[in-house]
Design an enzyme around this catalytic site. Sequence first.
Site, PDB file in Angstrom:
ATOM      1  N   LYS A 199      55.539  53.706  34.062  1.00 40.85           N
ATOM      2  CA  LYS A 199      54.818  54.683  33.247  1.00 40.85           C
ATOM      3  C   LYS A 199      53.378  54.696  33.742  1.00 40.85           C
ATOM      4  O   LYS A 199      52.693  53.675  33.721  1.00 40.85           O
ATOM      5  CB  LYS A 199      54.887  54.272  31.781  1.00 40.85           C
ATOM      6  CG  LYS A 199      54.056  55.143  30.856  1.00 40.85           C
ATOM      7  CD  LYS A 199      54.357  54.793  29.418  1.00 40.85           C
ATOM      8  CE  LYS A 199      53.487  55.535  28.453  1.00 40.85           C
ATOM      9  NZ  LYS A 199      53.800  55.159  27.066  1.00 40.85           N
ATOM     10  N   ARG A 209      49.440  63.213  22.517  1.00 42.02           N
ATOM     11  CA  ARG A 209      48.534  62.470  21.627  1.00 42.02           C
ATOM     12  C   ARG A 209      48.025  63.383  20.522  1.00 42.02           C
ATOM     13  O   ARG A 209      47.758  62.930  19.415  1.00 42.02           O
ATOM     14  CB  ARG A 209      47.415  61.821  22.440  1.00 42.02           C
ATOM     15  CG  ARG A 209      47.970  60.725  23.357  1.00 42.02           C
ATOM     16  CD  ARG A 209      46.910  60.020  24.185  1.00 42.02           C
ATOM     17  NE  ARG A 209      47.531  59.220  25.246  1.00 42.02           N
ATOM     18  CZ  ARG A 209      46.901  58.770  26.318  1.00 42.02           C
ATOM     19  NH1 ARG A 209      45.602  59.028  26.473  1.00 42.02           N
ATOM     20  NH2 ARG A 209      47.533  58.062  27.227  1.00 42.02           N
ATOM     21  N   LYS A 223      44.012  53.860  29.151  1.00 41.79           N
ATOM     22  CA  LYS A 223      45.118  52.900  29.064  1.00 41.79           C
ATOM     23  C   LYS A 223      45.403  52.260  30.426  1.00 41.79           C
ATOM     24  O   LYS A 223      46.496  51.768  30.676  1.00 41.79           O
ATOM     25  CB  LYS A 223      46.379  53.592  28.504  1.00 41.79           C
ATOM     26  CG  LYS A 223      46.209  54.138  27.080  1.00 41.79           C
ATOM     27  CD  LYS A 223      47.557  54.536  26.467  1.00 41.79           C
ATOM     28  CE  LYS A 223      47.392  54.978  25.007  1.00 41.79           C
ATOM     29  NZ  LYS A 223      48.687  55.216  24.336  1.00 41.79           N
ATOM     30  N   GLU A 239      57.913  46.804  39.137  1.00 39.65           N
ATOM     31  CA  GLU A 239      58.133  46.923  37.682  1.00 39.65           C
ATOM     32  C   GLU A 239      59.611  47.194  37.387  1.00 39.65           C
ATOM     33  O   GLU A 239      60.181  46.638  36.449  1.00 39.65           O
ATOM     34  CB  GLU A 239      57.282  48.073  37.116  1.00 39.65           C
ATOM     35  CG  GLU A 239      55.791  47.777  37.031  1.00 39.65           C
ATOM     36  CD  GLU A 239      55.430  46.889  35.841  1.00 39.65           C
ATOM     37  OE1 GLU A 239      56.349  46.460  35.112  1.00 39.65           O
ATOM     38  OE2 GLU A 239      54.240  46.625  35.646  1.00 39.65           O
ATOM     39  N   LYS A 254      57.961  57.928  34.232  1.00 41.08           N
ATOM     40  CA  LYS A 254      57.206  58.898  33.435  1.00 41.08           C
ATOM     41  C   LYS A 254      55.774  58.984  33.903  1.00 41.08           C
ATOM     42  O   LYS A 254      55.180  57.946  34.139  1.00 41.08           O
ATOM     43  CB  LYS A 254      57.267  58.414  31.980  1.00 41.08           C
ATOM     44  CG  LYS A 254      56.291  59.045  31.041  1.00 41.08           C
ATOM     45  CD  LYS A 254      56.447  58.400  29.692  1.00 41.08           C
ATOM     46  CE  LYS A 254      55.341  58.864  28.789  1.00 41.08           C
ATOM     47  NZ  LYS A 254      55.377  58.219  27.525  1.00 41.08           N
ATOM     48  N   SER A 280      54.551  65.886  27.908  1.00 41.70           N
ATOM     49  CA  SER A 280      53.953  67.014  27.191  1.00 41.70           C
ATOM     50  C   SER A 280      53.078  67.895  28.083  1.00 41.70           C
ATOM     51  O   SER A 280      53.121  69.119  27.976  1.00 41.70           O
ATOM     52  CB  SER A 280      53.138  66.478  26.016  1.00 41.70           C
ATOM     53  OG  SER A 280      52.196  65.520  26.442  1.00 41.70           O
ATOM     54  N   TYR A 319      60.910  68.549  26.642  1.00 44.37           N
ATOM     55  CA  TYR A 319      60.729  69.411  25.469  1.00 44.37           C
ATOM     56  C   TYR A 319      61.494  70.729  25.646  1.00 44.37           C
ATOM     57  O   TYR A 319      61.610  71.489  24.704  1.00 44.37           O
ATOM     58  CB  TYR A 319      59.237  69.633  25.215  1.00 44.37           C
ATOM     59  CG  TYR A 319      58.537  68.302  24.989  1.00 44.37           C
ATOM     60  CD1 TYR A 319      58.648  67.646  23.772  1.00 44.37           C
ATOM     61  CD2 TYR A 319      57.854  67.653  26.022  1.00 44.37           C
ATOM     62  CE1 TYR A 319      58.083  66.399  23.580  1.00 44.37           C
ATOM     63  CE2 TYR A 319      57.289  66.404  25.845  1.00 44.37           C
ATOM     64  CZ  TYR A 319      57.402  65.777  24.616  1.00 44.37           C
ATOM     65  OH  TYR A 319      56.859  64.533  24.431  1.00 44.37           O
TER      66      TYR A 319
HETATM   67  C1  PBG Z   1      53.175  55.957  24.007  1.00 45.04           C
HETATM   68  C2  PBG Z   1      53.794  57.196  24.515  1.00 45.04           C
HETATM   69  C3  PBG Z   1      53.105  58.276  25.100  1.00 45.04           C
HETATM   70  C4  PBG Z   1      54.070  59.225  25.429  1.00 45.04           C
HETATM   71  C5  PBG Z   1      55.321  58.739  25.028  1.00 45.04           C
HETATM   72  N1  PBG Z   1      55.124  57.462  24.474  1.00 45.04           N
HETATM   73  C6  PBG Z   1      51.669  58.536  25.269  1.00 45.04           C
HETATM   74  C7  PBG Z   1      50.777  57.507  25.802  1.00 45.04           C
HETATM   75  O1  PBG Z   1      51.186  56.586  26.502  1.00 45.04           O
HETATM   76  O2  PBG Z   1      49.592  57.626  25.501  1.00 45.04           O
HETATM   77  C8  PBG Z   1      53.752  60.532  26.075  1.00 45.04           C
HETATM   78  C9  PBG Z   1      54.839  61.515  26.159  1.00 45.04           C
HETATM   79  C10 PBG Z   1      54.378  62.887  26.429  1.00 45.04           C
HETATM   80  O3  PBG Z   1      53.215  63.134  26.838  1.00 45.04           O
HETATM   81  O4  PBG Z   1      55.184  63.803  26.247  1.00 45.04           O
HETATM   82  N2  PBG Z   1      53.983  54.892  23.667  1.00 45.04           N
END
Ligand code: PBG
Length: 336
Positions: A199, A209, A223, A239, A254, A280, A319
């Site tokens: 990720k 968010r 992050k 990983e 992701k 997203s 989505y």
């Molecule tokens: C956090 C999490 C995130 C998403 C899924 N789980 C956001 C982040 O890491 O800040 C993002 C998914 C998306 O943008 O559609 N556990």
Amino acid sequence: MPLQLLRRPRRNRHTASIRALVQETKFHRENFVQPLFFHAGEGSPEPIDAMPGVLRHTLSSLLEECRTLVDLGMPAVALFPCIEPSEKNPEGTHATDSSNILYRAIEGIKKVSANLMIIADVALDPYTSHGHDGLLTEKGEVDNDSTIEALIRLALLEAEAGADLLAPSDMMDGRIRAIRHALDRASFEDRGIMAYSAKYASAYYTPFREALQSRPGAIPLDKKSYQMDPANTREALLEAKLDEEEGADILLIKPAGLYLDVISSIRKMTLLPLAAYQVSGEYAQICAAARAGWLDYQAARDESLIAIKRAGASIILSYFSAEVLKELNQQKLCSS
Ligand code: PBG
């Protein structure tokens, strides 16, 4: 005078029929997972600005939506609760509070259909007032080890409510082994772990968010001390290898579309099934360009999804999932 060519690859592209016959990658309904947002409030589901067509559901509209998804043949949903700001604190304790709307949602969906699989996120970010996925030390650093106890309790409560797949998504160390052991000790050896193995610290999570209202202030949350550097591939392989060794059942990458090379590299090194999350921001950019008249919506959407499957992910969280299934059911989805 025709060219003297023995090989004319265009012959296999000449008609729609031959193109269908030689097509290498196809969508199946079983490839898709729908992520869903919901909150504890009443009233009508709320639209999310940067994600046209996506709703922040109430519990009852969430269950209604799941009924529709079952009818479409959706194999699984991924649940993301949007928590009231008044319930958030630095420790994210509402995660494991029995009043957390997530547990009622899981139980409710299981009553709608025992076959619709539920993927439950195991991370603290919906619940912490600072928005980070873990507990902070006195110095304000995100603490790897002290967060695990809360994650284990969260995973066990999710499993108890009926979640089929637990998805540790905080990109911190040792999650998979600890959660696997805890599930097994509690006799949840039938529940799987979908590990967010690679990720990335991506700019493409911003609309999510907003959907979860987990972005305190206007400054994007940093992050980078736990999510990965977009420049790295070898680190993603490491990983993935660690998560496999720790007992993951499915590995997830992701975002998806910007990391097709990572999907394809991990595909070559593991025998486990791969999932990819079209996040997203990937959704938002296709919607925005289509709204401006700059891209053809359906064609751009389908191309973005087939690329993810072609790269090697057989499970796609998107989505777009519900509408793609609708069109697949009507045989309308054009893959030419
Ligand atoms: C956090 C999490 C995130 C998403 C899924 N789980 C956001 C982040 O890491 O800040 C993002 C998914 C998306 O943008 O559609 N556990």
